[in-house]
Design an enzyme around this catalytic site. Sequence first.
Site, PDB file in Angstrom:
ATOM      1  N   ASP A 110       9.426   3.149  -0.441  1.00  0.00           N
ATOM      2  CA  ASP A 110       8.363   3.793   0.323  1.00  0.00           C
ATOM      3  C   ASP A 110       8.640   3.524   1.793  1.00  0.00           C
ATOM      4  O   ASP A 110       8.316   2.462   2.317  1.00  0.00           O
ATOM      5  CB  ASP A 110       6.995   3.242  -0.100  1.00  0.00           C
ATOM      6  CG  ASP A 110       5.858   3.897   0.672  1.00  0.00           C
ATOM      7  OD1 ASP A 110       6.142   4.599   1.662  1.00  0.00           O
ATOM      8  OD2 ASP A 110       4.697   3.701   0.281  1.00  0.00           O
ATOM      9  N   LYS A 152       4.490   9.866   8.247  1.00  0.00           N
ATOM     10  CA  LYS A 152       4.289   9.360   9.615  1.00  0.00           C
ATOM     11  C   LYS A 152       5.242   9.986  10.641  1.00  0.00           C
ATOM     12  O   LYS A 152       5.042  11.111  11.036  1.00  0.00           O
ATOM     13  CB  LYS A 152       4.333   7.831   9.608  1.00  0.00           C
ATOM     14  CG  LYS A 152       3.215   7.268   8.678  1.00  0.00           C
ATOM     15  CD  LYS A 152       2.802   5.882   9.005  1.00  0.00           C
ATOM     16  CE  LYS A 152       1.887   5.283   7.943  1.00  0.00           C
ATOM     17  NZ  LYS A 152       0.493   5.175   8.316  1.00  0.00           N
ATOM     18  N   TYR A 209       0.864  -1.185   0.000  1.00  0.00           N
ATOM     19  CA  TYR A 209       0.000   0.000   0.000  1.00  0.00           C
ATOM     20  C   TYR A 209       0.896   1.229   0.000  1.00  0.00           C
ATOM     21  O   TYR A 209       1.836   1.320   0.786  1.00  0.00           O
ATOM     22  CB  TYR A 209      -0.914   0.017   1.232  1.00  0.00           C
ATOM     23  CG  TYR A 209      -1.812   1.226   1.297  1.00  0.00           C
ATOM     24  CD1 TYR A 209      -2.861   1.382   0.392  1.00  0.00           C
ATOM     25  CD2 TYR A 209      -1.609   2.234   2.245  1.00  0.00           C
ATOM     26  CE1 TYR A 209      -3.695   2.495   0.435  1.00  0.00           C
ATOM     27  CE2 TYR A 209      -2.439   3.347   2.295  1.00  0.00           C
ATOM     28  CZ  TYR A 209      -3.477   3.477   1.395  1.00  0.00           C
ATOM     29  OH  TYR A 209      -4.297   4.576   1.445  1.00  0.00           O
TER      30      TYR A 209
HETATM   31  N1  PMP Z   1       2.955   4.402   2.118  1.00  0.00           N
HETATM   32  C1  PMP Z   1       2.886   3.528   3.130  1.00  0.00           C
HETATM   33  C2  PMP Z   1       3.912   2.442   3.225  1.00  0.00           C
HETATM   34  C3  PMP Z   1       1.877   3.645   4.082  1.00  0.00           C
HETATM   35  O1  PMP Z   1       1.812   2.766   5.086  1.00  0.00           O
HETATM   36  C4  PMP Z   1       0.927   4.692   3.959  1.00  0.00           C
HETATM   37  C5  PMP Z   1      -0.201   4.890   4.953  1.00  0.00           C
HETATM   38  N2  PMP Z   1      -0.413   3.943   5.873  1.00  0.00           N
HETATM   39  C6  PMP Z   1       1.048   5.571   2.885  1.00  0.00           C
HETATM   40  C7  PMP Z   1       2.077   5.400   1.977  1.00  0.00           C
HETATM   41  C8  PMP Z   1       0.086   6.699   2.701  1.00  0.00           C
HETATM   42  O2  PMP Z   1       0.273   7.646   3.700  1.00  0.00           O
HETATM   43  P1  PMP Z   1      -0.911   8.662   4.091  1.00  0.00           P
HETATM   44  O3  PMP Z   1      -1.972   7.838   4.762  1.00  0.00           O
HETATM   45  O4  PMP Z   1      -0.243   9.639   4.999  1.00  0.00           O
HETATM   46  O5  PMP Z   1      -1.392   9.292   2.834  1.00  0.00           O
END
Ligand code: PMP
Length: 434
Positions: free
Chosen positions: A244, A272, A149
């Site tokens: 990511d 985060k 994700y």
């Molecule tokens: N990349 C990863 C690996 C994530 O875990 C998340 C959200 N859990 C995102 C991107 C997207 O981040 P956001 O919810 O701040 O848009």
Amino acid sequence: MADTLLATTRSAELFARAQNLLPGGVDSPVRAFRAVGGTPRFVARGKGSAIWDVDGNRYIDYLASWGPLIAGHAHPGVVAAVQDAATRGTSYGAPIEAELELAELVKRAFPSIDLVRFVNSGTEATMSALRLARAKTGRDMILKFDGGYHGHVDGLLVQAGSGPLTFGQPDSAGVPAAAASQTLSVAYNDLPAVRAAFEAHAGQIAAVIVEPVAGNMGVVPAEPGFLEHLRSMTREHGALLIFDEVITGFRVAQGGAQERFRITPDLTCLGKILGGGLPVGAYGGRRDIMEQVSPLGPVYQAGTLSGNPLAMAAGIATLRLLTEPGVYAHLEALSARLADGLSAAAASGGVPYTANRVGSMLTGFFCGERVTDYVSAKRADTRRYASFFHAMLARGVYLAPSQFEAGFVSLAHTEADVDATVQAALAAFRASAE
Ligand code: PMP
């Protein structure tokens, strides 16, 4: 699923009211408890390792706002930094010195990043990194991994096709087929599938985007050699490697998974922890790539609230805490104590259970076999997880409301918290087996 919450609780009242205000009563889907059943708790406040709901119940919190709160809730240093910034104004839409301070902290932790652009979420970071990778390479296709994700970017809401080389189908309604058609998805840890994708689409793949420790199918570590081979294969085929690290950045080491596993990606996405609980994301990498971003280059990307003073202050305060010696060794030891305790509790309850952990991110899968990818993760018994989740909630422990999420240990957790959690789990595993 039996809900332990009586209809008369304040959480239940608020959730009922929310139904006419927010779709499903929430602003982000998993919060609605659909995967575990029952009524979500409305949170009134947090302090250190704990949160309290609006009915006054206290929970030891392992959700940590889905990862950002490595310093725990309402850390005094973070709160003071945000309060101090707020007294000077909440946003200017002009450069501020705090952006440079946060960028310097990012660069110090991530030597692969020469230039960084702050955005407002992880989704913005991955979306922008893809645009940049496409511009830099002059190619359109992206390779991702099943169960990975990367936020709700159109082209990344693509799961598996029926085979590794099948063009992806949109996972979400409303994603244009054209956007999904540029995304390939193969099994995590499956190097032959990656190789086959590069061969089948020679000269077309702009980038491989990967969670270097998967966190969104539950925690699934990269197998030894997987990330190394992604690095060499992307180089060989002229594609960029995007890590990511929205979850893993500042989590599995100060310099994220790339420090822990010694791999240098071309681009890195952060979020985060970077914002210390305020809305911040970032993408960054090699200078020659980042120089393509506007106003230096032709790739447009902007944000009214990007580099926001309160968010920068929370990020700086949080990242400074993480430069203290021994922080990561402490998180490692505490997290190992938790994972080992939970495994032992599951064994004593006769519950098939597989603990996956990298540093302070962990998932206990309700299945007996190794979990190495999306298919093996899906073998977990989600009904049993739901029952365990509610049994833990009833005993004052707040876990992620889905089997396919990570739990997080913070610097605010204590050995006493961990031991109380394991005690609760002994009873909860027995309850889940019934
Ligand atoms: N990349 C990863 C690996 C994530 O875990 C998340 C959200 N859990 C995102 C991107 C997207 O981040 P956001 O919810 O701040 O848009």
